[in-house]
Design a protein around this motif. Structure first.
Motif, PDB file in Angstrom:
ATOM      1  N   GLU A 245       0.833  -1.212   0.000  1.00  0.00           N
ATOM      2  CA  GLU A 245       0.000   0.000   0.000  1.00  0.00           C
ATOM      3  C   GLU A 245       0.861   1.252   0.000  1.00  0.00           C
ATOM      4  N   ALA A 246       1.931   1.258   0.792  1.00  0.00           N
ATOM      5  CA  ALA A 246       2.812   2.428   0.848  1.00  0.00           C
ATOM      6  C   ALA A 246       3.427   2.686  -0.530  1.00  0.00           C
ATOM      7  N   GLU A 248       2.285   1.760  -3.410  1.00  0.00           N
ATOM      8  CA  GLU A 248       1.155   2.178  -4.268  1.00  0.00           C
ATOM      9  C   GLU A 248       0.834   3.665  -4.056  1.00  0.00           C
ATOM     10  N   ASN A 249       0.957   4.116  -2.801  1.00  0.00           N
ATOM     11  CA  ASN A 249       0.641   5.510  -2.462  1.00  0.00           C
ATOM     12  C   ASN A 249       1.771   6.477  -2.778  1.00  0.00           C
ATOM     13  N   GLY A 250       2.830   5.994  -3.443  1.00  0.00           N
ATOM     14  CA  GLY A 250       3.898   6.901  -3.849  1.00  0.00           C
ATOM     15  C   GLY A 250       4.972   7.130  -2.810  1.00  0.00           C
ATOM     16  N   TYR A 266       0.858   6.594   9.004  1.00  0.00           N
ATOM     17  CA  TYR A 266       0.471   7.352   7.817  1.00  0.00           C
ATOM     18  C   TYR A 266       1.726   7.983   7.198  1.00  0.00           C
ATOM     19  N   GLY A 268       3.048  10.211   3.799  1.00  0.00           N
ATOM     20  CA  GLY A 268       2.636  10.970   2.619  1.00  0.00           C
ATOM     21  C   GLY A 268       3.440  10.598   1.378  1.00  0.00           C
ATOM     22  N   ARG A 269       2.924  11.030   0.245  1.00  0.00           N
ATOM     23  CA  ARG A 269       3.513  10.760  -1.064  1.00  0.00           C
ATOM     24  C   ARG A 269       4.912  11.371  -1.146  1.00  0.00           C
ATOM     25  N   SER A 287       4.492  14.358   3.259  1.00  0.00           N
ATOM     26  CA  SER A 287       5.078  14.234   1.922  1.00  0.00           C
ATOM     27  C   SER A 287       6.495  14.772   1.911  1.00  0.00           C
TER      28      SER A 287
END
Ligand code: UD1
Ligand code: CA
Length: 449
Positions: A245-246, A248-250, A266, A268-269, A287
């Motif tokens: 998932e990480a 995939e989330n950039g 959590y 960020g991208r 991010s």
């Protein structure tokens, strides 16, 4: 539509070989119970009832830590899954709407799967979650035609032909609260285990002229934890999914298989996470921040542009603002580091506020604990803390102030001041060689005796 969750968590979990109730063993830094509740919470339930038994006090504490509104009922003794559900009946007697039964030891059911079960309630009075098992083992078997469910037979009670069925019972069941409790009240215990089986509600429903149906999900969702080996499997499954998932989330993970996430991490991208990083609970990374290798983080927030590590430990209550730099062998706890602060090397910062663009020299320690109480260190903006400064809290260092290296700072330092808190240096000419000669002579004399 109102939904009540009933989470079964009374079992001892004998095969865990543990003093701790099974549902309190952790996966991804959270008790199994919290994983089950997380899936259920996505349905915005109006009531959450946890059925506790073994270790009830601890289980109750974990339930209310997750959601203050969670209610706990005690099942004592534990006479089976239908008996467990029956304990929730007095609390939910007047509950309108749907009831969903979840197991505290089954952590990975997806919210989408529970939503599909609620949808299937339009077609069936009782909906059971099933799955195709690669190795059906001792799971209950679903006797079904298409999505029409006739009955569930427990492994212990099944014939050879029934044991050959691979469509298995996950344990998750959904009905209107009224139907569920009506049926559960009729369940008897005339079976191989002498237990009140929740699975019997299917046959009872059909006898009452109600329909029962199956919704299926992938086997990975129904992984139940009964042993330490399965706990390790669950951890591995969680981590595999979290890493994917990480990515995939950039998020860049240099060595994904060496990074460990918590249930609520959590990131960020365009953040970059190096190898061998461990996230405890409560971490958010914005991010573009970078966490280099071998860092351990929990309960902290890392802002955009910040860099952390390698080999840093960031503990609960640490807030790193934009462009903060924390380097190797640095520990930060319960401290706010404003924009652009640099803490490069070998430092402990605990219970502190540090103003923007302040530089903390190598070996600095905020001496926050006097053996009884914790005290705060406040450092202003653009200050320069010399290497090896001991800041004995409570203490304040003003904006643009400087502390000399090796200082022990016990008094507040005004803005723009230079603080020297160390003995003055004295040089004794020639004394080094004299001293060495004397020591060598002593050693030589000892050698002869
Ligand atoms: C149950 C199902 C089986 C299903 C399997 C899936 C029944 C009769 N059987 O079997 O069809 O394939 O789960 O994992 O329901 N619990 C209580 N009180 C009790 C007994 C159990 O709270 O008196 C709780 C346990 O803590 C556990 C859950 O209910 O969280 C399931 O109980 P467990 O004994 O593991 O059921 P299984 O025999 O695995
Ligand atoms: Ca089980």
């Amino acid at each position: 539509m109102s939904v009540s969750l009933i989470v079964l968590a009374a079992g001892l979990g004998t095969r865990m070989n543990s003093d701790r109730p099974k549902v309190l063993h952790s996966v991804a830094a959270a008790p199994l119970l919290h994983h089950a509740l997380t899936a259920g919470r996505a349905l915005e339930p109006s009531r959450i009832v946890v059925v506790a038994g073994h270790g009830a006090d601890e289980v109750a504490a974990a339930a209310t830590a997750f959601d203050e509104a969670a209610e706990v009922v005690i099942q004592e003794p534990q006479l089976g899954t239908a008996h467990a559900v029956a304990q929730a009946a007095p609390l939910l007697a007047d509950a309108a709407g749907e009831a969903i039964v979840l197991y505290g030891d089954t952590p990975f059911i997806r919210p989408e799967t529970l939503a599909a079960m609620l949808d299937a309630r339009a077609r069936h009075a009782v909906v059971v979650l099933g799955f195709q098992a690669r190795d059906p083992g001792r799971y209950g078997r679903l006797i079904a035609t298409g999505d029409d469910l006739q009955r569930i037979v427990e492994y212990k009670d099944a014939t050879e032909a029934e044991r050959a069925i691979t469509l298995c019972n996950s344990g998750v069941i959904c009905a209107s609260a009224k139907t569920l409790f009506d049926l559960v009240a009729q369940v008897g215990n005339a079976n191989a285990a002498g237990e009140y089986y929740l699975t019997d509600v299917v046959e009872l429903a059909r006898k009452a002229g109600l329909s029962a149906g199956v919704v299926t999900c992938d086997e990975s969702e129904t992984l139940g934890v009964n042993t330490r080996a399965q706990l390790a499997e669950a951890e591995a499954a969680f981590q595999t999914r979290a890493r994917a998932e990480a990515l995939e989330n950039g998020v860049t993970l240099t060595a994904p298989e060496t990074v460990f996430f918590a249930i609520d991490t959590y990131i960020g991208r365009d953040a970059i996470i190096g190898p061998n990083v461990l996230f405890g609970p409560g971490v958010t990374i914005e991010s573009g921040a970078e966490v280099k290798g071998f860092c351990h983080l929990e309960g902290c927030h890392i802002s955009r542009g910040a860099t952390v590590g390698p080999f840093a430990r960031i503990r609960p209550g640490a807030e790193l603002a934009e462009d903060v730099h924390v380097g190797n062998f640095v520990e930060i706890k319960n401290a706010i580091l404003d924009e652009g602060v640099k803490v490069g090397h070998l430092t402990y910062i605990g219970d502190a506020d540090i103003g923007e663009f302040t530089n903390i020299g190598a070996g600095t320690v905020t001496c926050n604990y006097d053996g009884v109480m914790k005290h705060r260190t406040r450092i202003g903006k653009r200050a320069f803390i010399g290497s090896d400064t001991m800041l004995v809290a409570p203490v304040t260092v003003g904006d643009d102030a400087l502390t000399a290296s090796g200082s022990v700072i016990t008094e507040d330092v005004p803005a723009e001041a230079l603080a020297l808190g160390r003995a003055k240096q004295i040089n004794k000419p020639g004394l080094a060689t004299k001293l060495m000669a004397k020591l060598r002579a002593i050693k030589a004399a000892k050698g002869k005796s």
